[in-house]
Write a protein that holds these residues in place. Structure first.
Motif, PDB file in Angstrom:
ATOM      1  N   ASP A 116      43.995  33.732  45.682  1.00  0.00           N
ATOM      2  CA  ASP A 116      44.842  34.916  45.715  1.00  0.00           C
ATOM      3  C   ASP A 116      45.103  35.336  44.270  1.00  0.00           C
ATOM      4  N   GLU A 122      46.166  45.390  42.953  1.00  0.00           N
ATOM      5  CA  GLU A 122      45.348  45.864  44.074  1.00  0.00           C
ATOM      6  C   GLU A 122      43.870  45.909  43.677  1.00  0.00           C
ATOM      7  N   ARG A 152      42.643  42.480  44.046  1.00  0.00           N
ATOM      8  CA  ARG A 152      42.454  42.127  45.455  1.00  0.00           C
ATOM      9  C   ARG A 152      41.116  42.663  45.958  1.00  0.00           C
ATOM     10  N   ARG A 155      38.419  40.439  44.617  1.00  0.00           N
ATOM     11  CA  ARG A 155      38.319  39.192  45.375  1.00  0.00           C
ATOM     12  C   ARG A 155      37.489  39.392  46.631  1.00  0.00           C
ATOM     13  N   HIS A 156      37.771  40.453  47.377  1.00  0.00           N
ATOM     14  CA  HIS A 156      37.019  40.715  48.601  1.00  0.00           C
ATOM     15  C   HIS A 156      35.567  41.067  48.288  1.00  0.00           C
TER      16      HIS A 156
END
Length: 227
Positions: free
Chosen positions: A145, A175, A178, A181-182
């Motif tokens: 995370d 964001e 994030r 990461r995806h």
């Protein structure tokens, strides 16, 4: 008549993941484990690894290419990678030395492609040019995370008496990280034959063991021997 022993094949291992997940630490730890088994390895990183590539790294991470857009950054990364492959990665693999890299081509696909919006066809073309056939044998994707990752970065900076200012990518909003990461998880899913995702939300020691389990099971020459 004695037979000439076969040279052990050299392996190319890359580490990927977002900012602050512990790639550099685990690269060092893995090379130590390999050395304990008598396997010669070289540590490198991207962007960087050679003088010319390090110059491009400095230019990008200082934010001097940001105004040019993600497409231009992808081209710069490819130029650095081509020199890296030709001057360091290729020659070492050819002579039988394992190469372990902190980031490689998947980072361009995640940062400039999936997150930055650069079209796949440009990323694909640059990859063919820069890799020159030197695809990784194994890619370890460290997953965490990003909120936890940046908490760790800030805590370690405080412990070391440093100020966290952030480079070209570290300063992006949470964001953005994030999505990054995806992006890495999507790359790993699409390349399951090569990529293994490991949670980095554990101690350095536990993460090292998890990585070693993957590496030692992947390559026959490492199986059945403790590091």
């Amino acid at each position: 008549m004695l037979e000439t022993p076969q040279r052990r094949p050299a392996r190319f291992i890359t580490f990927e993941g977002g900012e602050g997940v512990g790639k550099s630490t685990q690269v060092r730890r893995l090379l130590t484990r390999l050395a304990n088994k008598g396997i010669e390895g070289v540590r490198t990183r991207e962007p960087g690894g050679t003088p010319k590539a390090e110059a491009i790294r400095s230019f990008i991470l200082q934010g001097r290419s940001e105004a040019w857009g993600a497409g231009a950054e992808a081209v710069l990364f490819a130029a650095a990678r081509l020199d890296h492959v030709n001057q360091l990665i290729g020659p070492n693999l050819e002579k039988g030395t394992w190469v372990v890299s902190d980031r490689f081509c998947d980072s361009t696909r995640a940062y400039q492609g999936l997150t930055g919006g650069v079209e796949d066809r440009l990323i694909d073309a640059l990859e063919v040019l820069a890799l020159d056939g030197h695809s990784p044998d194994l890619t370890i994707v460290l997953d965490m995370d990003p909120v936890i990752a940046f908490e760790r970065v800030q805590r370690r900076a405080v412990e070391d008496g440093l100020q966290v200012t952030g480079d070209r990518f570290e300063k992006e909003e949470i964001e953005w990280h994030r999505r990054l990461r995806h992006g890495f998880l999507d790359i790993a899913s699409a390349n399951a034959y090569r990529c293994v995702v490991i949670s980095a939300e554990q101690s350095e020691e536990a993460l090292e063991e998890a990585i070693w389990d993957v590496v030692s099971s992947r390559f026959p020459e490492l199986q059945g021997r403790a590091a």
